[in-house]
Design an enzyme around this catalytic site. Structure first.
Site, PDB file in Angstrom:
ATOM      1  N   ARG A 150      -5.991 -26.071  12.806  1.00  0.00           N
ATOM      2  CA  ARG A 150      -6.608 -25.112  11.869  1.00  0.00           C
ATOM      3  C   ARG A 150      -7.919 -24.577  12.439  1.00  0.00           C
ATOM      4  NH1 ARG A 150      -9.336 -26.746   7.813  1.00  0.00           N
ATOM      5  NH2 ARG A 150      -8.041 -28.569   7.435  1.00  0.00           N
ATOM      6  N   TYR A 174      -9.555   1.855   4.254  1.00  0.00           N
ATOM      7  CA  TYR A 174      -8.316   1.126   3.985  1.00  0.00           C
ATOM      8  C   TYR A 174      -8.406   0.596   2.553  1.00  0.00           C
ATOM      9  CZ  TYR A 174      -4.314  -1.873   4.839  1.00  0.00           C
ATOM     10  OH  TYR A 174      -3.081  -2.469   4.784  1.00  0.00           O
ATOM     11  N   ASP A 226     -14.473  -1.602  11.539  1.00  0.00           N
ATOM     12  CA  ASP A 226     -13.018  -1.772  11.582  1.00  0.00           C
ATOM     13  C   ASP A 226     -12.503  -0.684  12.511  1.00  0.00           C
ATOM     14  OD1 ASP A 226     -10.268  -1.663  11.220  1.00  0.00           O
ATOM     15  OD2 ASP A 226     -10.363  -2.149   9.076  1.00  0.00           O
ATOM     16  N   LYS A 268      -1.146  -3.675  14.198  1.00  0.00           N
ATOM     17  CA  LYS A 268      -0.859  -2.285  14.546  1.00  0.00           C
ATOM     18  C   LYS A 268      -0.678  -2.149  16.060  1.00  0.00           C
ATOM     19  CE  LYS A 268      -1.615  -1.958  10.115  1.00  0.00           C
ATOM     20  NZ  LYS A 268      -2.919  -1.755   9.524  1.00  0.00           N
TER      21      LYS A 268
HETATM   22  C1  LIG Z   1      -3.578  -2.275   8.384  1.00  0.00           C
HETATM   23  C2  LIG Z   1      -5.047  -2.224   8.261  1.00  0.00           C
HETATM   24  C3  LIG Z   1      -5.759  -3.300   7.740  1.00  0.00           C
HETATM   25  C4  LIG Z   1      -5.092  -4.557   7.217  1.00  0.00           C
HETATM   26  O1  LIG Z   1      -4.405  -5.216   8.228  1.00  0.00           O
HETATM   27  P1  LIG Z   1      -3.167  -6.249   7.979  1.00  0.00           P
HETATM   28  O2  LIG Z   1      -2.857  -6.725   9.335  1.00  0.00           O
HETATM   29  O3  LIG Z   1      -2.080  -5.447   7.337  1.00  0.00           O
HETATM   30  O4  LIG Z   1      -3.675  -7.305   7.058  1.00  0.00           O
HETATM   31  C5  LIG Z   1      -7.150  -3.201   7.690  1.00  0.00           C
HETATM   32  N1  LIG Z   1      -7.798  -2.094   8.119  1.00  0.00           N
HETATM   33  C6  LIG Z   1      -7.130  -1.030   8.617  1.00  0.00           C
HETATM   34  C7  LIG Z   1      -7.891   0.160   9.059  1.00  0.00           C
HETATM   35  C8  LIG Z   1      -5.732  -1.056   8.703  1.00  0.00           C
HETATM   36  O5  LIG Z   1      -5.074   0.000   9.180  1.00  0.00           O
END
Ligand SMILES: *Cc1c(COP(=O)(O)O)cnc(C)c1O
Length: 389
Positions: free
Chosen positions: A55, A108, A179, A204
């Site tokens: 963990r 998001y 982000d 992504k």
């Molecule tokens: C998809 C996304 C998230 C969340 O990510 P997950 O892997 O689905 O939890 C956060 N910020 C942005 C900009 C995203 O495109």
């Protein structure tokens, strides 16, 4: 261009006597100690490179953390269970009751839900402003601790003046967190422009194949260390098997993203002149309100763009239903091209007035471009637009 080959040399895989090119998967929850002296060394050193219990970390995850840190030019990085964990863990690690956070709009939506609905329960307040440095500065209070923004945003692809933002944060003693999921390290390295922390939904571009969910946080060592502790405490960890898969797919990320940059820009430019399109949103188009900043900071526009069809809800639906190559689904960064109509997907639960205030219309479709042939994609969009009217 950052290459993953460089980072492979930096990964401590040379410690593995078999010298594998790809990291080994360690399916274990426990790591042993030879004797108490070794255990005492471990607890005193508190190093993320020696393991005790999975963990808190494992060697496969650590190998991928080095890759992320290297790709972002960061002192250190930590992986976690999802992009949402990457967005929430730093806030929960670095802020306390009484602290204030500044977040930006066109964000998001789940992150916004966390900030608006969950954080107040922890006594943490937020001001949400436009992704603009002056708006951020005006929102700073004595108790402000962190500025959290996305770059570029979506579905409208705002691009903040990153160096303006990070120098403001440094001057006022605030942590800056970006982000950078939509950019990927191929198109942007926020740390090179002064950011303290970068977060990614590695679901992504890193995973690149819509086959796993993962997140990562890179940046200043002291901050990443606090985030690692909070991940270990709250348990939002990424299993070794997933870290291995992420490591393998990241090797091809630069190739995929460069191809998607080119195809997406070509499609956005093509549709900007199309008779059935009211407006096209893409970071690099001259029509983007932040085009100057996009061209200053981004090496490419990524795989997303948004169209506003010159019709209403019915034409939007008819368009989505008429495509053959593009399919209806969320997410992006995969080989397959996908359509996300915000009004019936991401923004379904947002009240119509609030949607309008966010700039989201009934006729918008966010398009995620895959690795297919550009002419095949162009022809599919064109025939679907003809059919929609
Ligand atoms: C998809 C996304 C998230 C969340 O990510 P997950 O892997 O689905 O939890 C956060 N910020 C942005 C900009 C995203 O495109």
């Amino acid at each position: 261009m950052t290459s993953i080959t460089k980072s492979q040399n930096q990964i401590r895989l040379t410690a593995d006597p078999h010298k594998p090119l790809s990291p080994a998967i360690y399916p274990t929850s426990v790591f042993l100690f030879e004797n108490t002296a070794e255990l005492i060394d471990f607890v005193e050193a508190k190093s993320p490179d020696r393991f005790e219990y999975a963990r808190y970390g494992n060697p496969t995850r650590r190998a991928m953390e080095y890759v992320l840190a290297e790709l972002e030019g960061a002192e250190d990085a930590v992986l976690c269970a999802s992009g949402m964990a990457a967005c929430t863990m730093p806030v929960l690690a670095l802020l306390q009751s009484g602290d204030h956070l500044i977040f930006t709009s066109d964000s998001y939506l789940k992150t916004r839900t966390f900030i608006e609905k969950t954080l107040p329960g922890f006594g943490i307040t937020t001001t949400i402003v436009e992704p603009d440095v002056q708006a951020v500065e005006a929102a700073i209070r004595p108790e402000t601790k962190l500025v959290f923004t996305e770059m570029p945003t979506n579905p409208l692809y705002r691009v903040i003046d990153l160096e303006g933002l990070t120098s403001l944060c440094r001057k006022r003693g605030l942590i800056s967190m970006i982000d950078s999921t939509l950019a990927s390290p191929v198109n942007l390295n926020p740390i090179h422009h002064g950011a303290d922390l970068v977060v990614h939904s590695m679901t992504k571009y890193f995973a690149g194949q819509n086959d796993l969910i993962a997140g990562g946080v890179a940046g200043r060592k002291d901050l990443v260390s606090q985030v690692r502790d909070r991940i270990g405490e709250l348990g939002a960890i990424l299993p070794a098997q997933e870290c291995y898969r992420l490591y393998m797919s990241t090797k091809t990320m630069p190739l995929r993203v460069e191809r998607q940059n080119a195809t997406t820009l070509a499609l956005a430019e093509y549709l900007e002149g199309h008779a059935r399109i009211r407006k096209v949103y893409h970071p690099m188009l001259a029509s983007n309100v932040d085009a100057e900043q996009a061209r200053r900071y981004l090496r490419g526009g990524g795989c997303l763009f948004t169209i506003d069809i010159d019709g209403g809800f019915d034409q939007m639906r008819a368009f989505c239903d008429a495509t053959k190559v593009f399919r209806i689904g969320p997410s992006f960064g995969s080989p397959e091209s996908l359509l996300d109509p915000p009004v019936i997907m991401s923004h379904w639960n947002v009240a119509p007035e609030q949607r309008a205030a966010m700039g989201i219309t009934d006729s918008m479709v966010r398009i995620s471009v895959g690795l297919e042939d550009v002419n095949e994609l162009k022809a599919d969009l064109d025939q679907a637009l003809q059919k929609a009217f």
